[in-house]
Every structure is written in structure tokens, then in C-alpha cells.
Design a protein around this motif. Structure first.
Motif, PDB file in Angstrom:
ATOM      1  N   VAL A   5       0.863  -1.182   0.000  1.00  0.00           N
ATOM      2  CA  VAL A   5       0.000   0.000   0.000  1.00  0.00           C
ATOM      3  C   VAL A   5       0.897   1.228   0.000  1.00  0.00           C
ATOM      4  O   VAL A   5       1.813   1.334   0.821  1.00  0.00           O
ATOM      5  N   CYS A  10      -2.896   6.486  -0.388  1.00  0.00           N
ATOM      6  CA  CYS A  10      -4.082   5.955   0.288  1.00  0.00           C
ATOM      7  C   CYS A  10      -4.822   7.079   0.992  1.00  0.00           C
ATOM      8  O   CYS A  10      -4.226   7.859   1.715  1.00  0.00           O
ATOM      9  N   GLN A  11      -6.134   7.172   0.755  1.00  0.00           N
ATOM     10  CA  GLN A  11      -6.946   8.187   1.432  1.00  0.00           C
ATOM     11  C   GLN A  11      -7.942   7.530   2.379  1.00  0.00           C
ATOM     12  O   GLN A  11      -8.887   8.174   2.835  1.00  0.00           O
ATOM     13  N   GLY A  12      -7.761   6.258   2.630  1.00  0.00           N
ATOM     14  CA  GLY A  12      -8.619   5.601   3.605  1.00  0.00           C
ATOM     15  C   GLY A  12     -10.028   5.304   3.120  1.00  0.00           C
ATOM     16  O   GLY A  12     -10.981   5.432   3.880  1.00  0.00           O
ATOM     17  N   ASN A  14     -10.976   2.441   2.515  1.00  0.00           N
ATOM     18  CA  ASN A  14     -11.257   1.179   3.207  1.00  0.00           C
ATOM     19  C   ASN A  14     -11.866   0.083   2.361  1.00  0.00           C
ATOM     20  O   ASN A  14     -12.472  -0.846   2.879  1.00  0.00           O
ATOM     21  N   ARG A  15     -11.709   0.186   1.071  1.00  0.00           N
ATOM     22  CA  ARG A  15     -12.247  -0.865   0.222  1.00  0.00           C
ATOM     23  C   ARG A  15     -11.425  -2.141   0.400  1.00  0.00           C
ATOM     24  O   ARG A  15     -11.977  -3.241   0.436  1.00  0.00           O
ATOM     25  N   CYS A  16     -10.116  -1.996   0.525  1.00  0.00           N
ATOM     26  CA  CYS A  16      -9.247  -3.162   0.633  1.00  0.00           C
ATOM     27  C   CYS A  16      -9.534  -3.939   1.925  1.00  0.00           C
ATOM     28  O   CYS A  16      -9.623  -5.163   1.912  1.00  0.00           O
ATOM     29  N   ALA A  32      -4.679   2.460   5.251  1.00  0.00           N
ATOM     30  CA  ALA A  32      -4.489   1.017   5.133  1.00  0.00           C
ATOM     31  C   ALA A  32      -3.039   0.625   5.363  1.00  0.00           C
ATOM     32  O   ALA A  32      -2.111   1.356   5.001  1.00  0.00           O
ATOM     33  N   CYS A  55      -9.511  -0.170  -5.417  1.00  0.00           N
ATOM     34  CA  CYS A  55      -8.976   0.991  -4.705  1.00  0.00           C
ATOM     35  C   CYS A  55      -9.133   2.230  -5.591  1.00  0.00           C
ATOM     36  O   CYS A  55      -8.522   2.306  -6.647  1.00  0.00           O
ATOM     37  N   PRO A  56      -9.950   3.198  -5.149  1.00  0.00           N
ATOM     38  CA  PRO A  56     -10.215   4.363  -5.994  1.00  0.00           C
ATOM     39  C   PRO A  56      -8.981   5.242  -6.198  1.00  0.00           C
ATOM     40  O   PRO A  56      -8.952   6.047  -7.113  1.00  0.00           O
ATOM     41  N   GLU A  57      -7.991   5.113  -5.341  1.00  0.00           N
ATOM     42  CA  GLU A  57      -6.818   5.984  -5.424  1.00  0.00           C
ATOM     43  C   GLU A  57      -5.629   5.280  -6.092  1.00  0.00           C
ATOM     44  O   GLU A  57      -4.530   5.827  -6.126  1.00  0.00           O
ATOM     45  N   ALA A  59      -3.820   2.964  -4.941  1.00  0.00           N
ATOM     46  CA  ALA A  59      -2.769   2.963  -3.922  1.00  0.00           C
ATOM     47  C   ALA A  59      -2.208   1.565  -3.655  1.00  0.00           C
ATOM     48  O   ALA A  59      -1.231   1.420  -2.939  1.00  0.00           O
ATOM     49  N   ILE A  60      -2.848   0.528  -4.220  1.00  0.00           N
ATOM     50  CA  ILE A  60      -2.394  -0.838  -3.949  1.00  0.00           C
ATOM     51  C   ILE A  60      -1.588  -1.366  -5.138  1.00  0.00           C
ATOM     52  O   ILE A  60      -1.999  -1.199  -6.285  1.00  0.00           O
TER      53      ILE A  60
HETATM   54  S1  SF4 Z   1      -8.789   0.885  -0.831  1.00  0.00           S
HETATM   55 FE1  SF4 Z   1      -7.025   2.135  -1.404  1.00  0.00          FE
HETATM   56  S2  SF4 Z   1      -7.388   4.161  -0.549  1.00  0.00           S
HETATM   57 FE2  SF4 Z   1      -8.774   2.725   0.404  1.00  0.00          FE
HETATM   58  S3  SF4 Z   1      -7.814   2.128   2.306  1.00  0.00           S
HETATM   59 FE3  SF4 Z   1      -7.293   0.597   0.785  1.00  0.00          FE
HETATM   60  S4  SF4 Z   1      -5.415   1.349  -0.097  1.00  0.00           S
HETATM   61 FE4  SF4 Z   1      -6.271   3.056   1.001  1.00  0.00          FE
END
Ligand code: SF4
Ligand code: HEM
Lengths: 64, 413
Positions: A5, A10-12, A14-16, A32, A55-57, A59-60
Motif C-alpha cells: 500500500v 491511500c486516502q482511507g 477502506n475498500r481493501c 491502510a 482501490c479508488p486511489e 494505492a495498492i
Molecule cells: S482501498 Fe485504497 S485508498 Fe482505500 S484504504 Fe485501501 S489502499 Fe487506502
């Protein structure tokens, strides 16, 4: 397979964490973190891919 | 229950040229939103412009919305709800309602204060309370005769859920529900009214909150208001204005938005019997359905102000022009999503931006998801079959959702 991550991106959302709580956790600020060293057991590879794809950003990262 | 008066002063009149005389606050926009977005997404230039509100731009592609949401150098959050006025030129860096109206670097400081009480594991504890509240509302609908009874999914259900939840979290008297609803309506929907009137609405809300904060000062308790009054930045407590601004934000950001998401989801189920029966018979599908409701019916469009004259992909944006961020349109962009205009109840890959993109990601998203999920689960558990029957009215302005939603109950469990 491993997951990573990028905590700056990551903006949180929380999809992951919702999709794969076996692989991801969230801290008190909703950011995350990967569980352990991020290695993904074979039976969780699909879930790891699903988390990455939701993950919308973006980030993964998945490292194979 | 009082009816919300959806009439508003039509400052600029109806729109005939959406590309050059755009206005999101005419009733037609929210009624026909999906068509309007699809038209823009099919053309070369997915950007609408307008001289209304002294200059307004509206991008409809995922790419543009994403780019502007990330670009805090050229766009400021000092104004996030389009109106005829502009924030004070010398406004403090925090803006009137931190963190939503704050820019970096202050934004992160204000945001970090609010993250812990809205973190996923803290919010999960509210689930039983939300479930109980939903069941109370369903009970209060009285005797239901299958095939005959009509309930209003917006006014008798969706509308009351977020108001009650946030009031409980803040430790405000739940009897004030009507009052909150009025405030939220005034600030978010009556955007076309003169600046002086808007100032007056804000004044009433501020006076109410001053009273609540004083009450908490005299009687501290374990709730969000007390948390905000005690939390510290670098060893200093927040100013009264910062505490009040944060509460204003939570009321405004949390109520209309969630109510609209619940209402639109019920509207979808009341017009798509296949999806309703899938949800009623296969509750497990909710994990995916929840995200698909949020994608397909995202209720929130935010705005930014242009900081300095700026050429955006050839669009000559001027300092102080408004720019809308229609996340709901981005969520239906075929360039980003397969079968973008269809509702796919078990869609697996769904990188939607209903809660925004970038640093302002909805702070309440964990709470909003909880409320939406529980509200739909309980409604469908009680009424496994229902259909929209009668005139539906949609909200006007940046938050899109049904304000009147007559549903005929076909089966009760
Ligand atoms: S889905 Fe992406 S943005 Fe959201 S908490 Fe997980 S890593 Fe962060
Ligand atoms: C389905 C319901 C909701 C939707 C779709 C939604 C959507 C959004 C969006 C799109 C943003 C980004 C704003 C921007 O980019 O300028 C946002 C921010 C915010 N939302 Fe929500 N929201 C919802 C519910 C809630 C709830 C329930 C709360 C809290 C009680 C809340 C609190 C906030 C706050 C505090 C911000 C500002 C975050 C920041 O600026 O850092 N929202 N919301």
C-alpha cells in the motif's frame, strides 16, 4: 505474490480492508496497512487482485 | 412531519444550452442528470461552461474530475457549494468549515483531528443502534396492507436516518430533528437566494450550535461534541469557531448526502424488480450491491474555486470561477467503467469515486456506508417486494436524491 500500500496515496476509502481483511488492516486514522510482510497465500490471490481493482486511489500494488 | 418546500427563486431561469449556459440548480438537471452526462461523455469536449454564478465550469469525464480533485495548486476548496457570492478574499486559511473548506497544509491538520472518531472500527460499533433506528421507523409506518399501502421512502424513512444518527453522535437532543432538516435544506438547496438571506440562514444555525456547545461545556459527556472541544492541535484546544465550523460541516456533510443515497437506492429497487428480488433472496450480494448503489447513484457533487487564471486543457478558466466536481458523472463515464450506464448488482471491479478522490475523501464514508447498508437491508427485510407508484420529486442542487418517493408495498415479511 505480495501486496503493497502506498500510504501517501491511500486516502482511507477502506475498500481493501472490507474485501480482504486477511491481507489489509487500517490504523486509527483509517489509512491502510498490509498485514505482516504483505505476502499473499495462493488461496487469497483472487482477493488481493479484487482489492487492487477496487482501490479508488490506485494505492495498492501487486508484485508477482 | 413537515414537508420540505422545494420551491426556490429561479435566479437565472431554465437552461436550453447545457454546454454554454450550464446550471446544475435548475430542477431539470437532477431529473435528467444521467442523460445530460451521457450526452457530454459522448462528445469531444466533456466540459460545460456558464456565465451564471459569475462564472462556472462543469467537467463530466472521470479523467477531468480526477485531475481537478487532485490539483490543489490551481483549485481551492474555500468554496465548495456554488452560490452567487464568493468567500471573503482575506478568508482565514481554514475556511468556514474545516477541513472541507481548507487547503493544504492546514487541511491535513484539521482532517487528522476528525479521522479517529470516524475510523472503520469505531463506526462499526454503531451498527446495532442504526439497525434499531431503521426498525423503529418501519414500525412507525403503521398497519400495512400488501398491494394497497403506500409509504414514502424519502420522508418516512431515508430522511430520518442520518439526522438521528449524527444527532446522537454529537449528543444533541433528538427532538431537534426538524430543526436540523430545515438548516440543511436552507444551506444546501436554496443556493439561488440572495447572499443576505443565505447569511441569515447561517446565523440561525450558528446561534443554535453556540447553545449546544455551551451546554456541553457545562455538562461534558462522552460524545463527538465533547471530543471536539477537548481535542488538541500542538497542545492547543480548538477555537470556538473551529469547533462550531466542524459541527456545521458534520451536520451538512452527513445528513442530506446519506439521505439521498438511501433514497436513490430505494428508488432503484422500486423500479428494478429483478435487483430487488436478488437482494431479498441473496443478502450476501450486498457487499457488491452497496458499492454499485454508490457508483450508479452517487449523490454528491462538490465544487472548487479557480485560484488564478488557468488554462485547463484549453478551457480559459478565470480566477474565482466556480468548477463543479460531479463525482456522480465520473462514476458513469464509459471511459472508466465497463457497462457504465447499467446497474450491475454484483459488479466486481468498482473503483468509484462517490466519496470523492484525493485528500478530501469523505471523512464520514465508513458511517455513510453503514447507514446505507443497514437502511436497505432492513427495508428489504421488512418489505421484500415494493414498487415506485406516484410522482417522485428530486432535490435541486449539488446533492441529488429523491425528496418524495411513494412506494407501494407489495409484500411484507
Ligand atoms: S482501498 Fe485504497 S485508498 Fe482505500 S484504504 Fe485501501 S489502499 Fe487506502
Ligand atoms: C452517502 C453519503 C455521503 C457521500 C456520497 C459523501 C460524499 C462526500 C464527498 C464526495 C466528499 C469530498 C468533498 C470534496 O472533495 O470537496 C466528502 C467529504 C466529506 N464528508 Fe462526506 N459524504 C457522505 C456522507 C457523509 C457523512 C455521513 C459524514 C459525516 C457525518 C460526512 C462527512 C464528510 C466530511 C467531514 C468531509 C470533508 C473531508 C475533507 O475535506 O477532508 N460525509 N463527502
Amino acid at each position: 505474490m505480495r501486496v503493497e500500500v502506498d500510504t501517501d496515496t491511500c486516502q482511507g476509502h477502506n475498500r481493501c480492508f472490507t474485501i480482504a481483511p486477511e491481507l489489509f488492516d487500517v490504523d486509527d486514522f483509517g489509512t491502510a496497512v498490509v498485514i505482516g510482510d504483505g505476502s499473499v497465500p495462493a488461496e487469497l490471490e483472487d482477493k488481493a487482485r479484487l482489492a487492487e481493482a477496487n482501490c479508488p486511489e490506485f494505492a495498492i500494488k501487486i508484485i508477482e | 412531519m413537515t414537508d420540505i418546500d422545494d420551491t426556490h427563486t429561479d435566479l437565472y431561469g431554465p437552461v436550453t444550452d447545457w454546454a454554454n449556459d450550464f446550471d446544475h440548480a435548475v430542477p431539470e438537471y437532477n431529473e435528467r442528470a444521467h442523460e445530460i452526462w451521457a450526452e457530454f461523455q459522448a462528445t469531444e469536449c466533456p466540459m460545460a461552461r456558464s456565465e451564471r454564478y459569475s462564472g462556472l465550469w462543469a467537467p463530466f469525464s472521470h479523467e477531468f474530475v480526477h485531475e481537478i480533485a487532485y490539483d490543489t495548486d490551481h483549485f481551492t476548496s474555500q468554496g465548495v457549494v456554488v452560490n452567487t457570492g464568493r468567500p471573503m478574499i482575506e478568508a482565514p486559511a481554514v475556511g468556514p468549515a474545516p477541513p472541507i473548506t481548507s487547503d493544504p497544509p492546514f487541511h491535513n491538520i484539521a482532517r487528522r483531528l476528525l479521522l479517529p472518531p470516524f475510523a472503520p472500527k469505531v463506526i462499526a460499533e454503531w451498527e446495532p443502534e442504526v439497525r434499531r433506528l431503521c426498525n423503529d421507523l418501519l414500525d412507525r409506518m403503521g398497519d400495512i396492507t400488501d398491494g394497497e399501502s403506500i409509504v414514502d421512502g424519502a420522508t418516512q424513512y431515508a430522511q430520518s436516518i442520518p439526522v438521528n444518527v449524527i444527532a446522537r453522535m454529537l449528543g444533541f437532543p433528538t427532538e431537534d430533528e426538524e430543526l436540523f432538516r430545515g438548516f440543511v435544506h436552507d444551506v444546501l438547496e436554496r443556493i439561488n437566494e440572495p447572499v443576505e438571506e443565505r447569511m441569515q440562514f447561517m446565523g440561525l444555525l450558528d446561534a443554535y450550535l453556540d447553545e449546544q456547545i455551551t451546554d456541553h461545556r457545562n455538562n461534558p459527556r462522552d460524545d463527538l461534541t465533547t471530543y471536539l472541544m477537548n481535542v488538541e492541535i500542538d497542545g492547543n484546544k480548538l477555537s470556538h469557531e473551529h469547533v462550531r465550523g466542524s459541527i456545521v460541516l458534520l451536520l451538512i456533510a452527513g445528513i442530506d448526502t446519506t439521505w439521498s443515497a438511501i433514497g436513490s437506492s430505494l428508488w432503484h429497487l422500486g423500479t428494478h424488480p429483478d435487483d430487488l428480488s436478488r437482494l431479498a433472496t441473496d443478502p450476501e450480494v450486498m457487499t457488491f450491491a452497496l458499492e454499485e448503489f454508490l457508483r450508479a447513484y452517487a449523490p454528491v457533487t462538490m465544487a472548487r474555486l479557480v485560484k488564478e487564471d488557468h488554462d485547463f486543457h484549453g478551457c480559459p478558466m478565470k480566477a474565482n470561477d466556480w468548477v463543479l466536481l460531479p463525482f456522480p458523472a465520473a462514476n458513469r463515464d464509459p471511459a472508466q467503467f465497463e457497462r457504465a450506464t447499467e446497474f450491475v448488482i454484483d459488479r466486481q471491479v468498482n473503483r468509484h469515486g462517490a466519496f470523492g478522490l484525493g485528500i478530501h475523501r469523505c471523512l464520514g464514508s465508513n458511517l455513510a456506508r453503514l447507514e446505507l447498508k443497514v437502511a436497505i437491508e432492513e427495508f428489504v427485510a421488512r418489505f421484500p417486494s415494493f414498487t415506485v407508484d406516484g410522482d417522485v420529486t428530486w432535490s435541486v442542487g449539488q446533492i441529488r436524491g429523491p425528496r418524495r418517493l411513494p412506494l407501494r408495498v407489495l409484500a411484507t415479511s
